[in-house]
Write a protein that holds these residues in place. Structure first.
Motif, PDB file in Angstrom:
ATOM      1  N   THR A   1       0.811  -1.220   0.000  1.00 36.68           N
ATOM      2  CA  THR A   1       0.000   0.000   0.000  1.00 36.68           C
ATOM      3  C   THR A   1       0.845   1.271   0.000  1.00 36.68           C
ATOM      4  OG1 THR A   1      -0.159   0.010   2.406  1.00 36.68           O
ATOM      5  CG2 THR A   1      -1.874  -1.170   1.214  1.00 36.68           C
ATOM      6  N   CYS A   2       2.119   1.136   0.329  1.00 35.81           N
ATOM      7  CA  CYS A   2       2.994   2.309   0.426  1.00 35.81           C
ATOM      8  C   CYS A   2       3.089   3.014  -0.921  1.00 35.81           C
ATOM      9  CB  CYS A   2       4.370   1.870   0.903  1.00 35.81           C
ATOM     10  SG  CYS A   2       5.579   3.155   0.815  1.00 35.81           S
TER      11      CYS A   2
ATOM     12  N   TYR B   1      -1.511  -5.059  -6.801  1.00 33.18           N
ATOM     13  CA  TYR B   1      -1.921  -3.849  -6.076  1.00 33.18           C
ATOM     14  C   TYR B   1      -1.747  -2.594  -6.927  1.00 33.18           C
ATOM     15  CZ  TYR B   1      -3.598  -4.861  -1.438  1.00 33.18           C
ATOM     16  OH  TYR B   1      -4.403  -5.238  -0.393  1.00 33.18           O
ATOM     17  N   ALA B   2      -0.678  -2.553  -7.695  1.00 35.16           N
ATOM     18  CA  ALA B   2      -0.463  -1.383  -8.571  1.00 35.16           C
ATOM     19  C   ALA B   2      -1.637  -1.237  -9.538  1.00 35.16           C
ATOM     20  CB  ALA B   2       0.854  -1.524  -9.326  1.00 35.16           C
TER      21      ALA B   2
ATOM     22  N   GLY C   1       0.751   4.081  -2.794  1.00 36.46           N
ATOM     23  CA  GLY C   1      -0.395   3.890  -3.684  1.00 36.46           C
ATOM     24  C   GLY C   1      -1.245   5.141  -3.782  1.00 36.46           C
ATOM     25  N   GLN C   2      -1.612   5.695  -2.653  1.00 36.69           N
ATOM     26  CA  GLN C   2      -2.375   6.946  -2.603  1.00 36.69           C
ATOM     27  C   GLN C   2      -1.910   7.671  -1.346  1.00 36.69           C
ATOM     28  OE1 GLN C   2      -6.380   5.361  -2.485  1.00 36.69           O
ATOM     29  NE2 GLN C   2      -6.620   5.437  -4.711  1.00 36.69           N
TER      30      GLN C   2
ATOM     31  N   GLN D   1       2.677  -6.946  -5.500  1.00 33.73           N
ATOM     32  CA  GLN D   1       2.849  -5.500  -5.709  1.00 33.73           C
ATOM     33  C   GLN D   1       2.269  -5.077  -7.053  1.00 33.73           C
ATOM     34  OE1 GLN D   1       7.210  -5.200  -4.722  1.00 33.73           O
ATOM     35  NE2 GLN D   1       6.528  -3.304  -3.741  1.00 33.73           N
TER      36      GLN D   1
ATOM     37  N   TYR E   1      -4.638   0.129  -7.575  1.00 35.13           N
ATOM     38  CA  TYR E   1      -4.504   1.566  -7.320  1.00 35.13           C
ATOM     39  C   TYR E   1      -4.710   2.368  -8.599  1.00 35.13           C
ATOM     40  CZ  TYR E   1      -3.002   1.526  -2.438  1.00 35.13           C
ATOM     41  OH  TYR E   1      -2.969   1.418  -1.073  1.00 35.13           O
ATOM     42  N   GLU E   2      -4.195   1.853  -9.714  1.00 40.75           N
ATOM     43  CA  GLU E   2      -4.339   2.589 -10.980  1.00 40.75           C
ATOM     44  C   GLU E   2      -5.821   2.804 -11.296  1.00 40.75           C
ATOM     45  OE1 GLU E   2      -2.486   0.742 -14.383  1.00 40.75           O
ATOM     46  OE2 GLU E   2      -3.444   2.180 -15.747  1.00 40.75           O
TER      47      GLU E   2
ATOM     48  N   SER F   1      -7.634   5.058  -8.452  1.00 38.00           N
ATOM     49  CA  SER F   1      -7.304   6.485  -8.513  1.00 38.00           C
ATOM     50  C   SER F   1      -7.944   7.136  -9.730  1.00 38.00           C
ATOM     51  CB  SER F   1      -5.784   6.679  -8.528  1.00 38.00           C
ATOM     52  OG  SER F   1      -5.225   6.208  -7.311  1.00 38.00           O
TER      53      SER F   1
ATOM     54  N   GLU G   1      -0.952  -6.745 -13.248  1.00 35.43           N
ATOM     55  CA  GLU G   1      -1.554  -5.413 -13.121  1.00 35.43           C
ATOM     56  C   GLU G   1      -3.008  -5.435 -13.596  1.00 35.43           C
ATOM     57  OE1 GLU G   1       1.366  -6.053 -14.404  1.00 35.43           O
ATOM     58  OE2 GLU G   1       2.871  -4.616 -13.683  1.00 35.43           O
TER      59      GLU G   1
END
Lengths: 347, 347
Positions: free
Chosen positions: A14-15, A111-112, A17-18, A108, A115-116, A119, A68
């Motif tokens: 999560t680091c 998660y990326a 990410g937002q 990761q 987040y993409e 967001s 992804e």
């Protein structure tokens, strides 16, 4: 995994990410890191809630989606459920179960992708749970949104005489998956064949669907949208749900169904009737809905003004119940409430 | 599973669980059956969100929990996250992944346990997702609640000089699990031995935890609660989280830790130091928090008035960081932020 591992893994995933600032501007009071997240809902709005699970070997495999894409699509399918209510998606929680020894870089990347997508739709990822699974990755995303109280667009709101519409082309996701599966089975030559831009666009429709939040909001804000569903299980099934919930019949005209570029080429390549993908394919994440006949032009104008697409594909009637397809050849065919069997090949 | 199966299964699992009338009275506008659920949040309140996953072979096995217990506990652990914020739990979503061919009666029992717990805490189950898994049952519950805006009880709110409290006995769940595991490994004689009421009560602490929503609400309403966590991962770990988030040290006094009846008998039977269960056992779902020293008596009186329990077990300090245990023999021991390895034996 033990506790220390879990905390370290959550940080890793999560680091960055937002940012806290980004989330705070979007209503998040308490994000990841306490027992629960705390966030605001706009005054006068109701809470809208949904969740969807994606499971390795069932919903995705290494040959069908990059990591992804898996994350992106897990988020997109949930955001689409908000679109289908006319709601604004706001917050998401991620429950991730992974077998011991899963490559952290892989998580990761997943998660990326989440987040993409989040967001891009202004959705704050505010919490979740990370656990061990016995076999395969299981991702459950829960999405929370808001809608003006009493105004959600339900599947039960269709009325006899309504026009039936969709917001975009049908069958792209299923055709894309079929192409990816073909490439996986048939090797390098087939893989080269589907590098053609049109076919690649179909694969992308499967891997990176675009939830129609703007269309859902426009249908609600104009007051013109009546029944609404998103197409997760194929238009035949979604239409049946509207028909059943609204106690009307829906007539769908084959000739009016919008098809994505490349669909016919893919159908020829794979010797598959394209209508199968369009009716039963699912995962297109377009919206299927109804509007009063006399408001069709007004709605079309509003969609055009906002750069959105709207295709009238049929009408609601009390002449019959269920869903009927008016074939291009003039025959009429009842449509079964069935979905497409997505996965034939295993990872 | 195919679509028809999924719809039929959802009906089977949710039918009769909570009536539309019951849910409507608790704020649900749209429950199970549309793309998303729609429900109210009280004016002036923020949304509180959390999710937790329980996985077969990792969090439960046939020898550790009946099916109804699995469902009950999946719901209870989530409701506990609401208690830990001082929030009122209101709505839940269930994501259930099951291997093909899973006995439907088994899933009905799991759902019955979820409804039993949810209804006891006035939580409406408003939606979810049912999917196929490759191996093992995976249950993710998402819980939504509400809390007066700006008043959630965070783990970062402890201050130097605060008293540290818990709301109930520690180690019961871990001791119960150890007893169940012992019975599973050692057969009929051991199983008979743990039929003793005291030992059965420990097993029940593992299988049917009671989230402390009333205590959380009292801590918030009186304005006396400061930091708050629920004990899902063991008091050593939860205390470390409060210490870290609040930038204080926490001193925990061994002699003051409340222990459940039967703990010493279980410890003797299994030749295990009971402190191991109490500090690292987890899943007790009591609340661990802090209160200003000068308000301890007022808080104790409020708890007593409401028939709730409160045990002062230590204090917050700036003499050190992290968590230290003041042993009964006068020595002091830093506590590691580690949890208990719950499962040694597989299903």
């Amino acid at each position: 995994m033990d506790l220390k591992d879990e905390f370290a893994l959550i940080d890793l995933l999560t680091c960055g990410g937002q940012s806290t600032h980004w989330q705070r501007e979007r209503g998040v009071g308490v994000g990841i890191g306490d027992d629960a997240a705390v966030a605001g809902i706009s005054p006068g709005c109701s809470l809208v809630m949904a969740c969807d699970t994606m499971t390795q070997h069932v919903h995705f495999a290494s040959w069908s989606m990059r990591d992804e894409d898996i994350g992106f699509k897990a988020m997109a399918s949930n955001i689409s459920d908000m679109a289908a209510m006319g709601a604004v998606p706001r917050y998401a929680l991620i429950a991730l179960s992974v077998p011991k020894g899963t490559d952290e870089a892989r998580l990761q990347r997943i998660y990326a992708g989440m987040y993409e997508c989040a967001s891009a739709y202004e959705v704050a990822i505010v919490g979740g749970d990370t656990t061990a699974s016995i076999s395969g990755i299981v991702i459950t995303v829960t999405i929370l949104g808001e809608v003006e109280a009493g105004r959600a667009l339900l599947r039960s709101h269709a009325k006899t005489g309504d026009a039936v519409f969709v917001t975009g082309a049908l069958g792209g996701s299923a055709a894309g998956l079929a192409l990816l599966e073909h490439a996986q089975r048939s090797g390098a030559a087939a893989e080269a064949a589907i590098q053609a831009p049109l076919l690649q666009a179909l694969a992308l429709a499967h891997q990176r669907p675009a939830p129609q939040v703007a269309a859902g909001r426009l249908l609600l804000r104009t007051g013109l949208g009546r029944a609404l569903n998103d197409i997760s299980d194929g238009i035949a099934s979604e239409a049946a749900e509207i028909a059943e919930a609204s106690r009307v019949g829906l007539a769908i005209e084959e000739a009016r169904l919008p098809r994505p570029a490349g669909l016919d080429a893919a159908a020829q390549l794979l010797d598959t009737p394209p209508l199968e993908w369009m009716l039963y394919g699912g995962e297109d994440y377009q919206l299927l809905g109804t509007v009063a006949k006399e408001h069709v032009h007004e709605l079309e104008a509003a969609f055009e003004e906002h750069g959105l697409k709207l295709y009238v594909i049929g009408y609601a009637t009390d002449d019959f119940s269920g869903v009927r397809l008016l074939r291009a050849d003039g025959t009429v065919e009842p449509l079964a409430k069935r979905g497409y069997n997505h996965f034939a090949t295993k990872d």
